[in-house]
Design an enzyme around this catalytic site. Sequence first.
Site, PDB file in Angstrom:
ATOM      1  N   HIS A 279     111.750  95.257   5.452  1.00 30.62           N
ATOM      2  CA  HIS A 279     111.344  94.012   6.108  1.00 30.62           C
ATOM      3  C   HIS A 279     110.062  93.464   5.481  1.00 30.62           C
ATOM      4  CE1 HIS A 279     114.335  94.571   9.370  1.00 30.62           C
ATOM      5  NE2 HIS A 279     114.128  95.850   9.085  1.00 30.62           N
TER       6      HIS A 279
ATOM      7  N   HIS B 120     112.917  88.243   4.133  1.00 32.20           N
ATOM      8  CA  HIS B 120     113.992  89.196   4.364  1.00 32.20           C
ATOM      9  C   HIS B 120     114.907  88.729   5.482  1.00 32.20           C
ATOM     10  CE1 HIS B 120     110.942  90.272   7.366  1.00 32.20           C
ATOM     11  NE2 HIS B 120     111.972  90.709   8.094  1.00 32.20           N
TER      12      HIS B 120
ATOM     13  N   ASP C 123     117.197  90.195   8.809  1.00 36.61           N
ATOM     14  CA  ASP C 123     117.419  91.310   9.722  1.00 36.61           C
ATOM     15  C   ASP C 123     118.912  91.541   9.912  1.00 36.61           C
ATOM     16  OD1 ASP C 123     114.707  91.475  10.070  1.00 36.61           O
ATOM     17  OD2 ASP C 123     114.692  90.578  12.078  1.00 36.61           O
TER      18      ASP C 123
ATOM     19  N   HIS D 172     118.876  96.388  13.309  1.00 35.42           N
ATOM     20  CA  HIS D 172     117.408  96.406  13.384  1.00 35.42           C
ATOM     21  C   HIS D 172     116.938  96.622  14.822  1.00 35.42           C
ATOM     22  CE1 HIS D 172     113.302  95.717  12.417  1.00 35.42           C
ATOM     23  NE2 HIS D 172     113.247  94.424  12.708  1.00 35.42           N
TER      24      HIS D 172
ATOM     25  N   HIS E 218     115.089  89.262  19.385  1.00 36.97           N
ATOM     26  CA  HIS E 218     115.971  89.799  18.343  1.00 36.97           C
ATOM     27  C   HIS E 218     117.346  90.151  18.907  1.00 36.97           C
ATOM     28  CE1 HIS E 218     112.283  90.296  15.903  1.00 36.97           C
ATOM     29  NE2 HIS E 218     113.107  90.311  14.865  1.00 36.97           N
TER      30      HIS E 218
ATOM     31  N   GLU F 255     113.414  85.900   8.035  1.00 38.98           N
ATOM     32  CA  GLU F 255     111.981  85.947   8.327  1.00 38.98           C
ATOM     33  C   GLU F 255     111.162  85.960   7.037  1.00 38.98           C
ATOM     34  OE1 GLU F 255     112.062  88.429  12.525  1.00 38.98           O
ATOM     35  OE2 GLU F 255     112.169  89.571  10.653  1.00 38.98           O
TER      36      GLU F 255
END
Length: 232
Positions: A65, A69, A71, A75, A179, A191
């Site tokens: 991360h 990147h 997710d 995660h 998330h 992100e």
Amino acid sequence: MRRGVVDKGMTTNDAPAPATWIDVSVPLQPGVATFPGDPTYNIDLPVAIAAGQICNISRLDMGAHTGTHIDAPSHFIDGAAGTESIPLDACIGPAWVVDATGLRGNIGAAELAGLDIPPGERRLLFKTPNSALWNEPGFSDRFIGLEDDAARLLAERGVRLVGADYLSIAPFGNPAPTHVALLGAGVVILEGLDLRAISPGPVDLLCLPLRLVGSDGVPARALVRPRSGSMR
């Protein structure tokens, strides 16, 4: 101008030349900001011409991360799919850079309702005051994030990708609800974007993660350009 002749930035079909792609990825280099507790970025040269080898081969040591990147569901959802499940078609196509630069707190459902997001936009890149944090050395916990009620609303609208201009889409200190709301609904989370040079509004997005299998996150290269209408 005759057809087939290129002149002054025109294509062979007399159409305007495509806009230039702008890299909105964060450079991976020593000192790049990382989330507290995450592995830091390191690069060394275990095989070197200077040491008598026939070539140079670098070794990278970093968390999944780090920098820009994506997710994976795993995660924040134990047992969920890894990075090999990320749908590439969600990462490529028309996107909307949301102007949230006037906000000074997290983005909840009420704040989301006040932002200019045209109906039908499926890829949203949030440009917030966070963009200025890339000017600071190291990590800052002063970033704003998307609250879980806003995340659920975006998922209900059919949004396929949500991008954040710092290292987390979620508020600092409470990352799980946002998330889980997004990843559990199949929304791709991108992100670590650097949107300082990007104006709000319609863009084309080209973002490709590494073909990494079984990870909870994966480095990505992200580019945008003013929307041309050629990406669907």
